[in-house]
Scaffold this active site. Sequence first.
Site, PDB file in Angstrom:
ATOM      1  N   CYS A  44       0.830  -1.197   0.000  1.00 52.73           N
ATOM      2  CA  CYS A  44       0.000   0.000   0.000  1.00 52.73           C
ATOM      3  C   CYS A  44       0.871   1.256   0.000  1.00 52.73           C
ATOM      4  CB  CYS A  44      -1.003  -0.025   1.142  1.00 52.73           C
ATOM      5  SG  CYS A  44      -2.337   1.180   0.911  1.00 52.73           S
ATOM      6  N   HIS A  90      -3.800  -4.387   0.175  1.00 51.32           N
ATOM      7  CA  HIS A  90      -3.485  -4.784   1.542  1.00 51.32           C
ATOM      8  C   HIS A  90      -3.588  -6.297   1.668  1.00 51.32           C
ATOM      9  CE1 HIS A  90      -3.509  -0.949   3.751  1.00 51.32           C
ATOM     10  NE2 HIS A  90      -4.413  -0.545   2.883  1.00 51.32           N
ATOM     11  N   GLU A 129      -2.713  -8.005   4.106  1.00 48.48           N
ATOM     12  CA  GLU A 129      -3.089  -8.325   5.487  1.00 48.48           C
ATOM     13  C   GLU A 129      -4.577  -8.112   5.729  1.00 48.48           C
ATOM     14  OE1 GLU A 129      -1.826  -5.590   4.511  1.00 48.48           O
ATOM     15  OE2 GLU A 129      -2.435  -3.902   5.768  1.00 48.48           O
TER      16      GLU A 129
END
Lengths: 200, 255
Positions: free
Chosen positions: A81, A182, A184
Amino acid sequence: MNIAVVDYGVGNSRAVVRMYESIGVRAETVSEPAHLSHYSHAILPGVGHFGYASEILRSTGWSTALADYALDSQRPLLGICLGAQLLGKFSEEGHANGLGLLPFSCERIETDLPVPNMGWRSVNYSANDLAIRQTLVHHRFYFSHSYEMIPEHSALTLGTFVYDGERVAILRERNITAAQFHPEKSHRFGKEFLSWFASS
Amino acid sequence: MVRFVMNAFRAFPVLTIDRGAAVKTRRFSSPIYVGDPVNTVRLWSEFCVDEIVCLDISETREKLSSRLNQITAIIEEAFVPVAFGGGIDSLEQAHRLFDLGIEKVVIGWEDLATGELVDTVAAHYGSQAVACCLDYSYSWELCDWTKNRRKRVLHVTELYSAITAMGRTNVGEIILQCIDRDGEMNGLDLAVASEVHESVDVPLVLLGGVGSVEHIKSAHRVGCSAGAGSLFTFRTNTRQVLLGNPLLNEPEWTS
């Protein structure tokens, strides 16, 4: 193999570590630039303002440490990001310089669709890298950004997504990868992507 | 008019938290304990839901600062974007939530001033980072009864003017939560959707009453996304707690 997730106070490095823990890969947050050289892989996360983050990297010595890591010792480096955007040369957000580790710049997304681009998007991988196409099959990831990466040459583009036209999802050159999304926050797809990075 | 731009339909679980515990209510009352919020989020994340909305429904709410530890733990366990709502009444609180890694804040409708807060947060973080939740009922009795419980509930006849007012702000989406159907698993209030679409051009989410994947699909047919509590929490209609993701085997219903 051990993975360093840079903790420079910008973005949620703990979430990336937690995702690696969930797939049984050793990762930890690192807040001292001098310690980076002890790790086999490094990840630069980031959420927020480019200009601000870029200054933090410079003033803390992280920019030097990351350049040494990626260019000198040539170990795998992944930006996520804002961390991905920081690997480039420049961003319109803050009119600031990045680390200059990959030849691209960041511009504000121009579209009638809502900005920031927030949501799940499917990523198409380029035909260039067969090994990647075999490992990372049809993938969706969660995106949340207002600026996009514009590469200086198309060979840099590893993956794209569609949001009022095709846009860059992943850039890559040798050992350095920049992922706009992202992982995650992209559950199993994020895990596969981070797993691929750990094995690269 | 059904408007879905670029596969914008979403279906996601809604987690209601009461004084730190994950609960499920029926018509906004009789909360039953379903588990620890952090564990619930971890499991839904493992089951690959696309996002999770956490709503703190505690009557007497602790200050946000004392809830931040739990929110931090939730963020660490969620491998999906998390939205949070419940007592957010200032930009400062929104800052703290976004700093922790919350993707979107849900601001509950109180009165016309809600629009100002929404616009303030949207100016900093973008429209999509702010949702407004309007709780409503077809029963005046239910509206009055919940009025003293610090939860502003609109009667359905008041709903449309509130929605129109929100439509003039920069809110990213509007969540319409029907109390009458909350926890009943008998279907969403689809009638409200067609009326509302006429008055606003903002993405809508229907919440309250989803008991099956068919109900989720029905929201899509009327141009709305769907939130669901019971469906992701209980094993069919028995209300035995078994967290899951019924959409796991329906990939075409994820964005």
